[in-house]
Design an enzyme around this catalytic site. Structure first.
Site, PDB file in Angstrom:
ATOM      1  N   LYS A 170     -23.976   4.633  61.585  1.00 21.19           N
ATOM      2  CA  LYS A 170     -25.045   4.331  60.634  1.00 21.19           C
ATOM      3  C   LYS A 170     -24.627   3.224  59.670  1.00 21.19           C
ATOM      4  O   LYS A 170     -25.442   2.375  59.289  1.00 21.19           O
ATOM      5  CB  LYS A 170     -25.418   5.591  59.847  1.00 21.19           C
ATOM      6  N   LYS A 238     -26.249   1.287  48.102  1.00 21.93           N
ATOM      7  CA  LYS A 238     -25.261   2.347  48.288  1.00 21.93           C
ATOM      8  C   LYS A 238     -24.649   2.299  49.685  1.00 21.93           C
ATOM      9  O   LYS A 238     -23.425   2.405  49.856  1.00 21.93           O
ATOM     10  CB  LYS A 238     -25.935   3.703  48.025  1.00 21.93           C
TER      11      LYS A 238
END
Length: 291
Positions: A170, A238
């Site tokens: 991811k 983030k």
């Protein structure tokens, strides 16, 4: 069909939980904002007033939370998943967090819960229509059970390695997406500066080698300057931090990662964090003195 405790009913989690209900699972949801839990009830699920209540009778627990500390608190906290879910339950974390987080949770939960990290990609539209891409980190023996559940939310469900591998994949996904968004924004500013009609231009780019899922999903948002969040830029900020930390751990040189990370950081610092990540266009436009 499984009894599922679902924690986190936001932009991604809400539609995912609804799709699990439609697939015939018994879904009990918990979210800090009660209105989102009420929405799940309207769609046929049930509401819980706490994490403990949501997971107490669950065969499967799914978490979709904003960041690593949120996942650790919900899973490992005193009133969390590990303390309250039945022994042998399958914990599937679909959040995007640091790769070390699911590994640490798996170590803590060993002998009690089966832990799978299964971050998703595709944004809100694919969460709604159940066609997410799901990258699964799991023990070989746990993947079949996870796949059976995840088929209700994703059209591409792939086992990519042991626990923690899903988050590593991811991270790579988020880098590729951010890079594509930045270049698409630059291309659009370039086209507009030359007075080209951007609709036909992007249509023909999309039909060639420059075409991408990012162009299909984000080009019109940029053209229209309409950045209602499907995936918030602050979350992508983030995620790029996760990429950069993981690269440093392996002493990798990643110059484009650093550049796109700084552009996203600047956009976030200037107040665009709550907008869709396609709002990176605003940063690129400002650098060129355009709006």
């Amino acid at each position: 069909m499984s009894k599922i405790g679902f924690i986190g009913l936001g932009i991604m989690g809400g539609p995912m939980a609804a799709n699990l209900v439609r697939a015939g699972h018994e879904v009990t949801g918990y979210n800090r904002s009660p209105a989102k839990t009420e929405r799940l009830v309207e769609q046929g699920g049930a509401a819980a007033s706490s994490v403990a209540e949501a997971v107490r009778d669950a065969d499967v627990v799914i978490t979709v939370l904003p960041d690593s500390p949120d996942v650790e608190a919900v899973v490992l906290g005193e009133d969390g998943v590990l303390a309250n879910a039945p022994e042998g339950a399958l914990l599937i974390d679909c959040s995007t967090v640091r790769p070390d987080v699911p590994r640490r949770i798996a170590e803590r939960a060993a002998g009690r819960l089966r832990v799978v990290d299964a971050p998703v990609s595709g944004g809100e539209p694919k969460a709604i229509d159940g066609t997410l891409s799901v990258m699964v980190g799991a023990a070989e023996e746990d993947f079949p059970a996870a796949r059976e559940v995840l088929r209700a939310v994703g059209s591409t469900v792939v086992h990519v390695g042991p626990v923690g591998s899903g988050q590593t994949v991811k991270a790579a996904n988020q880098l590729v997406v951010a890079g594509n968004i930045a270049l698409l924004a630059e291309a659009l500013v370039f086209l507009e500066a030359h007075g080209v009609e951007t609709g036909p231009a992007l249509e023909v780019l999309g039909g060639g080698l420059a075409g991408s899922a990012v162009l299909d999903a984000k080009a019109e948002k940029m053209r229209e300057r309409e950045f209602a969040p499907g995936f918030r830029l602050e979350l992508h900020h983030k995620d790029l931090g996760i990429v950069q930390d993981a690269a440093r751990q392996r002493q990798l040189v990643a110059p484009l990662t650093a550049l796109v990370g700084q552009l996203v950081a600047a956009a976030n610092a200037q107040g665009d964090g709550k907008l869709d990540h396609s709002a990176l266009f605003r940063q690129i436009a400002q650098l060129n003195g355009r709006d």
